[in-house]
Scaffold this motif. Structure first.
Motif, short mmCIF file in Angstrom:
data_model
loop_
_atom_site.label_atom_id
_atom_site.label_comp_id
_atom_site.label_asym_id
_atom_site.label_seq_id
_atom_site.Cartn_x
_atom_site.Cartn_y
_atom_site.Cartn_z
N LEU A 152 0.54 -37.86 -7.70
CA LEU A 152 0.07 -37.75 -9.07
C LEU A 152 -0.92 -36.59 -9.17
O LEU A 152 -1.54 -36.22 -8.18
N PRO A 153 -1.06 -36.01 -10.37
CA PRO A 153 -1.95 -34.85 -10.52
C PRO A 153 -3.40 -35.21 -10.16
O PRO A 153 -3.85 -36.34 -10.36
N ALA A 154 -4.11 -34.23 -9.65
CA ALA A 154 -5.51 -34.43 -9.30
C ALA A 154 -6.34 -34.62 -10.56
O ALA A 154 -5.94 -34.25 -11.67
N GLY A 155 -7.51 -35.21 -10.38
CA GLY A 155 -8.41 -35.46 -11.50
C GLY A 155 -9.01 -36.84 -11.39
O GLY A 155 -8.83 -37.54 -10.38
N GLY B 246 -6.72 -44.88 -14.61
CA GLY B 246 -6.60 -46.30 -14.90
C GLY B 246 -5.30 -46.86 -14.35
O GLY B 246 -4.29 -46.15 -14.28
N ASP B 247 -5.32 -48.12 -13.97
CA ASP B 247 -4.13 -48.74 -13.37
C ASP B 247 -2.93 -48.69 -14.29
O ASP B 247 -1.81 -48.41 -13.85
N GLY B 248 -3.16 -48.97 -15.59
CA GLY B 248 -2.03 -48.99 -16.51
C GLY B 248 -1.33 -47.66 -16.62
O GLY B 248 -0.10 -47.58 -16.60
N GLU B 249 -2.10 -46.59 -16.72
CA GLU B 249 -1.53 -45.25 -16.83
C GLU B 249 -0.82 -44.86 -15.55
O GLU B 249 0.27 -44.26 -15.58
N VAL B 250 -1.40 -45.18 -14.41
CA VAL B 250 -0.78 -44.85 -13.12
C VAL B 250 0.56 -45.56 -12.99
O VAL B 250 1.57 -44.96 -12.61
N VAL B 251 0.58 -46.85 -13.30
CA VAL B 251 1.83 -47.61 -13.20
C VAL B 251 2.89 -47.04 -14.14
O VAL B 251 4.07 -46.92 -13.77
N ALA B 252 2.50 -46.66 -15.35
CA ALA B 252 3.46 -46.11 -16.31
C ALA B 252 4.06 -44.81 -15.80
O ALA B 252 5.27 -44.59 -15.92
N VAL B 253 3.23 -43.95 -15.23
CA VAL B 253 3.72 -42.66 -14.72
C VAL B 253 4.67 -42.88 -13.54
O VAL B 253 5.75 -42.27 -13.46
N VAL B 254 4.28 -43.77 -12.62
CA VAL B 254 5.10 -44.02 -11.44
C VAL B 254 6.41 -44.70 -11.83
O VAL B 254 7.48 -44.36 -11.31
N ASP B 255 6.34 -45.65 -12.74
CA ASP B 255 7.54 -46.34 -13.21
C ASP B 255 8.53 -45.34 -13.79
O ASP B 255 9.73 -45.36 -13.48
N LYS B 256 8.05 -44.44 -14.65
CA LYS B 256 8.92 -43.44 -15.28
C LYS B 256 9.53 -42.53 -14.23
O LYS B 256 10.75 -42.28 -14.24
N GLY C 245 23.88 -55.21 -7.87
CA GLY C 245 24.22 -56.47 -7.22
C GLY C 245 23.46 -56.70 -5.93
O GLY C 245 23.36 -57.83 -5.45
N ARG C 246 22.89 -55.61 -5.39
CA ARG C 246 22.22 -55.70 -4.09
C ARG C 246 20.71 -55.50 -4.17
O ARG C 246 19.98 -56.05 -3.34
N ALA C 247 20.25 -54.72 -5.14
CA ALA C 247 18.85 -54.29 -5.08
C ALA C 247 18.24 -54.18 -6.47
O ALA C 247 18.93 -54.14 -7.49
N ARG C 248 16.92 -54.12 -6.49
CA ARG C 248 16.13 -53.90 -7.71
C ARG C 248 15.09 -52.83 -7.41
O ARG C 248 14.74 -52.58 -6.27
N LEU C 249 14.59 -52.23 -8.48
CA LEU C 249 13.58 -51.19 -8.35
C LEU C 249 12.24 -51.78 -7.91
O LEU C 249 11.82 -52.84 -8.39
N ASN C 250 11.57 -51.08 -7.01
CA ASN C 250 10.21 -51.42 -6.62
C ASN C 250 9.45 -50.11 -6.44
O ASN C 250 10.05 -49.08 -6.16
N PHE C 251 8.17 -50.12 -6.66
CA PHE C 251 7.39 -48.90 -6.42
C PHE C 251 5.97 -49.26 -6.04
O PHE C 251 5.49 -50.37 -6.29
N TYR C 252 5.32 -48.30 -5.39
CA TYR C 252 3.97 -48.50 -4.86
C TYR C 252 3.06 -47.40 -5.41
O TYR C 252 3.04 -46.28 -4.89
N PRO C 253 2.31 -47.69 -6.48
CA PRO C 253 1.40 -46.69 -7.03
C PRO C 253 0.08 -46.67 -6.27
O PRO C 253 -0.30 -47.66 -5.64
N PRO C 254 -0.64 -45.56 -6.31
CA PRO C 254 -1.96 -45.54 -5.67
C PRO C 254 -2.96 -46.39 -6.46
O PRO C 254 -2.94 -46.39 -7.70
N ARG D 167 13.35 -49.11 -18.23
CA ARG D 167 11.94 -48.82 -18.46
C ARG D 167 11.32 -49.77 -19.46
O ARG D 167 10.30 -49.47 -20.09
N VAL D 168 11.88 -50.96 -19.60
CA VAL D 168 11.28 -51.98 -20.46
C VAL D 168 9.83 -52.21 -20.03
O VAL D 168 9.53 -52.28 -18.84
#
Length: 241
Positions: free
Chosen positions: A24-27, A31-41, A59-68, A124-125
Motif C-alpha cells: 500500500l502507498p506510504a503515508g 484506518g482499518d476500514g480503508e485498508v481492507v477496502a483497498v486490499v479487497d478491491k 467449487g473449491r475455494a474462496r477469496l481470502n486476503f491479509y491486509p497490514p 466486492r459486496v
C-alpha cells in the motif's frame, strides 16, 4: 505479517494458495476500514488473471486476503497478500488453483475476461451488514449495474463463431435487462426496501440470465456444470457468469 505465512507444496494438503502481493502507498495509516477496502478491491480484481474460469474455482475455494494492521504499518510493513482458502472452513486444498490462460482460444478468453470482471464486481459486496453501511451497498449496486452493461457490450463487440453468436446476443440482451434491477439499489434509502430489491436483483439474474450463461459456456466448451458454492462465498452459484 507476510513472514508469518508458511510455504507448502501445492501437491500436499495446504490451508491456502497465495496469488498476489502488493504494498500500500506510504503515508499515515488510513484506518482499518480503508485498508481492507483497498486490499479487497486489489485482490478481487486480480482473481481472474490467476484463475480465469470462476466455475472451476468457486467449487473449491474462496477469496481470502491479509491486509497490514496498524501495528504492521508502524513497523514500515505495508504489504498485503491475496490468497485462496478452501471453500469450506476446516478443509484443505490439494493441487494448484492456477489455470493456464494460454490453453484458451480467443472466444473462450473473450467470454472469461468479460465474465471475470463482472464476477469480481459481484464479489466486492461490502463486508459489513446493510444496516451499518447502506451507502456502501448502494454504491456496490451501481457498480454491479455498470459491469453488467460492460459485460453485455463486450459480448456484442466480439465476432463469435456461428453456433455461439445467437447465444451471446441473447445473453447480452438478458444482461442489459437485469441491469435495471441492480441500478435500483443505488436509489433506495430504506434498509428493508434495499434488502427486498437486492433479493429481486439476484433472483432476476437466476431466472433470466443463468440458463443462457450455461448454454453459452457449453457451446464454448468451458467448464460445466455450475459449481456448488458454500454459504461463505459471494456471489453464490446462480449469480456466477
Amino acid at each position: 505479517m507476510v513472514a508469518d505465512i508458511d510455504e507448502a507444496s501445492c501437491e500436499d494438503p495446504h490451508d491456502g494458495e497465495v496469488y498476489g502481493r502488493f504494498d500500500l502507498p506510504a503515508g499515515a495509516f488510513p484506518g482499518d476500514g480503508e485498508v481492507v477496502a483497498v486490499v479487497d478491491k486489489w485482490c478481487t480484481e486480480r482473481m481472474s488473471s490467476y484463475s480465469p474460469d470462476a466455475w472451476k474455482l468457486y467449487g473449491r475455494a474462496r477469496l481470502n486476503f491479509y491486509p497490514p494492521s496498524e501495528e504492521d504499518w508502524a513497523r514500515g510493513e505495508r504489504g498485503a497478500v491475496c490468497a485462496f482458502a478452501p471453500a469450506e472452513y476446516g478443509d484443505q486444498l490439494t493441487g494448484s488453483l492456477r489455470q493456464d490462460g494460454n490453453a484458451l482460444d480467443r472466444h473462450q478468453r473473450t467470454y472469461l475476461d468479460a465474465a471475470g470482471q463482472l464476477n469480481a464486481a459481484l464479489a466486492r459486496v461490502p463486508l459489513d451488514d446493510v444496516e451499518e453501511t447502506l451507502v456502501h451497498h448502494q454504491e456496490w449496486g451501481s457498480y454491479v449495474a455498470g459491469y453488467l452493461g460492460l459485460f453485455a457490450q463486450d459480448l456484442r463487440d466480439h465476432k463469435w463463431e456461428e453456433e455461439a453468436a445467437p447465444l451471446a446476443a441473447e445473453l447480452a440482451e438478458a444482461a442489459d435487462g437485469v441491469r435495471g434491477e441492480w441500478e435500483k439499489l443505488a436509489m433506495l434509502e430504506d434498509v428493508d426496501e434495499f434488502c427486498d430489491q437486492w433479493a429481486v436483483a439476484e433472483q432476476t439474474v437466476a431466472d433470466d440470465v443463468a440458463g443462457t450463461v450455461a448454454a453459452l459456456r457449453t457451446q464454448l466448451k468451458l467448464s460445466t456444470p455450475r459449481p456448488v458454492t458454500t454459504e461463505y462465498q459471494y456471489p453464490q452459484s446462480p449469480l456466477l457468469f
